[in-house]
Scaffold this motif. Structure first.
Motif, PDB file in Angstrom:
ATOM      1  N   ARG A   1      11.210   5.749  11.772  1.00  0.00           N
ATOM      2  CA  ARG A   1      12.338   6.425  11.772  1.00  0.00           C
ATOM      3  C   ARG A   1      12.622   7.324  10.594  1.00  0.00           C
ATOM      4  N   PHE A   2      11.911   8.148   9.402  1.00  0.00           N
ATOM      5  CA  PHE A   2      11.696   8.423   8.887  1.00  0.00           C
ATOM      6  C   PHE A   2      10.953   9.879   8.888  1.00  0.00           C
TER       7      PHE A   2
ATOM      8  N   VAL B   1       7.567   8.022   1.003  1.00  0.00           N
ATOM      9  CA  VAL B   1       7.685   9.873   0.758  1.00  0.00           C
ATOM     10  C   VAL B   1       7.155  10.805   0.456  1.00  0.00           C
ATOM     11  N   ARG B   2       6.633  11.104  -1.178  1.00  0.00           N
ATOM     12  CA  ARG B   2       5.786  11.737  -1.986  1.00  0.00           C
ATOM     13  C   ARG B   2       4.368  11.384  -1.054  1.00  0.00           C
ATOM     14  N   LYS B   3       3.656  10.243  -0.424  1.00  0.00           N
ATOM     15  CA  LYS B   3       2.893  10.296  -0.008  1.00  0.00           C
ATOM     16  C   LYS B   3       3.171  11.011   1.348  1.00  0.00           C
ATOM     17  N   LEU B   4       4.023  11.288   2.547  1.00  0.00           N
ATOM     18  CA  LEU B   4       4.291  11.699   3.350  1.00  0.00           C
ATOM     19  C   LEU B   4       3.891  13.281   3.205  1.00  0.00           C
ATOM     20  N   ARG B   5       4.970  13.835   2.033  1.00  0.00           N
ATOM     21  CA  ARG B   5       4.670  15.245   1.646  1.00  0.00           C
ATOM     22  C   ARG B   5       3.449  15.711   1.410  1.00  0.00           C
ATOM     23  N   TYR B   6       2.406  14.962   0.772  1.00  0.00           N
ATOM     24  CA  TYR B   6       0.618  14.942   0.522  1.00  0.00           C
ATOM     25  C   TYR B   6      -0.288  14.952   1.850  1.00  0.00           C
ATOM     26  N   ARG B   7       0.974  14.133   3.006  1.00  0.00           N
ATOM     27  CA  ARG B   7      -0.221  13.889   4.218  1.00  0.00           C
ATOM     28  C   ARG B   7       0.252  14.819   4.965  1.00  0.00           C
TER      29      ARG B   7
END
Length: 521
Positions: free
Chosen positions: A92-93, A176-182
């Protein structure tokens, strides 16, 4: 490419996997359900019940989708899958981060760049021809807006706040941090996947347009390069596997290595094209995979040739290997093999020409055989036949007759025969030599032979200059004989001229009659 090293990475892989290529936005669960990204649980439940009821009644479910409606609308299976995915906080996020946001309060404009990126990106992706030059402005705007949005701290402040609002232990700040990187890599890889598709379809210009867009975008060049290399890594591995299988076949069953080499060329053609299109000619990876195929193909060709001596069948594979070779050493290796095999291959291809003079060659009349082929070349209009005839005539060993026993040199007191004038040396050490009649010095060339220091392999035609010299000597001897028989020399030159003319006319008529018959076959 999967980056799963932790549970958080695995969850992000699952969420991002369906959002790629032209389905980047079509598979977004908020677009499918028509829900706002921040829709409360009660609204999600009500919309789900509406979709389930529509499915039971067999009526279409018209989910509002703002200014980006799905066309065609989602089917019941898509809807069930989307509502099910809404239960997963990470999915969802992630889908929320990749869909349109509503303003959080009046006058708030932080969502505008994010939404502009999605609208431009979606319009470019879902146009009839995404790679068309007409879409260049939409692509440039989308990539520029996405790069700016992903660098905007306010965007990520909202992301961290939404993660806390969802309040699920499966969705952590670390995720969230991992998503920001990816996410930058994911946006770039979606464009790369379209370049791959065009390269596979043979549309190199379309693929180049995507690559130029990425080069001109604000995304980091190293990131773009990494995504391009990730996109071809699987193809590198497939090429390596295909090369090893072909090399193993060349070693274990040489007679089947020709087929193995041809299969290798076929199996790797598309992968090589995609690698070169994405990374460019001259790139170390491009050169390495091309050279690997060249080496394996060369090995298959040489193994087959050694096992079968089929020169003509081997040459196309060697030429294909040379076309793919990039390393200087590999190029020289293949060229060396071609130099050894090609002459025999050309003769093998022209075997039909040689069959036409087989009887003359077997009778030892190799000069007559050469005369006929020379006349045929001058008369034919068939360019392929002319090329084959030229090839045969240019090879001093092609027209060859058998030798019952090796000719012996015998010249007591300087009178007799001797072999001299070694020429046209071959790679195996053999050469052409001419046998002469001696009268203290070489007077008349008798015949030429293909031989080496130990064996005589066959009789071959004399050189034209040697034949001319022999004719002149024989005419001179005829004149001396006539002059010796009849001391009055007034008519001697006339007699010699008549004899020579009769011989040449007879030979001309005989040769041309033979050519007419050969042409009619």
């Amino acid at each position: 490419m999967s980056q799963a090293t932790t549970p958080a990475d695995a969850a992000l892989d699952t969420a991002l996997e369906p959002l790629t290529g032209r389905a980047f936005y079509r598979n977004n669960i908020f677009r499918i359900t028509g829900l706002a990204p921040d829709a409360p649980a009660a609204q999600v439940r009500r919309r789900r019940e509406e979709a389930a009821l529509a499915a039971r009644l067999g009526t279409p479910f018209a989910a509002p989708a703002g200014d980006l409606p799905l066309d065609p609308p989602p089917d019941p299976d898509d809807l069930r899958g989307a509502f099910e995915s809404l239960r997963d906080p990470v999915i969802r996020f992630v889908h929320e981060m990749l869909w349109l946001w509503d303003e959080e309060r009046p006058g708030d404009t932080r969502h505008e760049q994010h939404n502009a990126a999605i609208r431009a990106h979606c319009a470019a992706l879902e146009s009839a021809d995404p790679g068309a030059a007409a879409n260049a402005d939409s692509w440039a705007e989308a990539l520029r807006a996405w790069a700016g949005s992903l660098e905007d701290e306010q965007v990520w402040e909202r992301a961290y706040r939404r993660a806390r609002e969802l309040d699920d232990p499966r969705l952590t700040i670390g995720t969230v941090r991992k998503l920001r990187y990816r996410l930058p890599a994911h946006i770039v890889s979606a464009t790369v996947s379209l370049a791959v598709r065009d390269a596979e379809d043979g549309d190199e210009a379309g693929a180049d347009r995507y690559l130029e867009l990425l080069d001109d975008s604000p995304f980091d060049d190293d990131l773009v390069d990494r995504m391009l290399r990730d996109a071809v890594r699987g193809r590198e591995e497939r090429i390596g596997t295909a090369c090893r299988e072909a090399e193993n076949m060349a070693g274990s069953d040489p007679k089947r290595s020709l087929a193995a080499g041809e299969e290798l060329i076929s199996r790797t053609r598309l992968d090589l094209l995609v690698v070169e299109t994405l990374l460019g000619r001259g790139d170390s990876t491009t050169d390495a995979v091309y050279d690997a195929v060249a080496v394996a193909t060369n090995l298959c060709a040489v193994s087959y040739w050694k096992a079968t001596s089929e020169h003509s069948a081997t040459m196309p594979l060697l030429r294909a290997a040379l076309e793919r070779a990039r390393d200087t050493g590999t190029i020289e290796l293949i060229k060396g093999n071609i130099e050894v095999i090609e002459p025999d291959a050309v003769i093998e291809e022209a075997s039909g020409v040689l069959k036409s003079v087989y009887g003359l060659c077997q009778a030892g009349k190799v000069d007559a055989a050469r005369d006929r082929l020379m006349a045929w070349r001058g008369r034919t209009r068939d360019e392929t036949l002319r090329r084959q005839l030229s090839t045969v005539l240019a090879d001093p060993r092609a027209i060859r007759g058998p030798v019952a026993r090796a000719p012996r040199d015998l010249a007591p007191f300087g009178i007799g025969t001797t072999t001299m004038g070694m020429r046209d040396f071959a790679n195996d050490g053999s050469y052409i030599a001419t046998r002469w009649f001696l009268l203290f010095i070489p007077i008349v060339p008798l015949a030429s032979y293909h031989q080496d220091a130990r064996f005589v392999y066959g009789k071959v035609p004399l050189r034209p200059a040697a034949r001319t010299w022999r004719t002149l000597v024989l005419l001179a001897l005829l004149y001396l004989f006539v002059d010796l028989v009849d001391g009055d020399g007034a008519w001697h030159w006339l007699a010699v001229a008549v004899a020579a003319g009769s011989y040449l006319l007879t030979r001309f008529l005989r040769v041309n009659a033979w050519v007419r018959i050969a042409e009619s076959r």
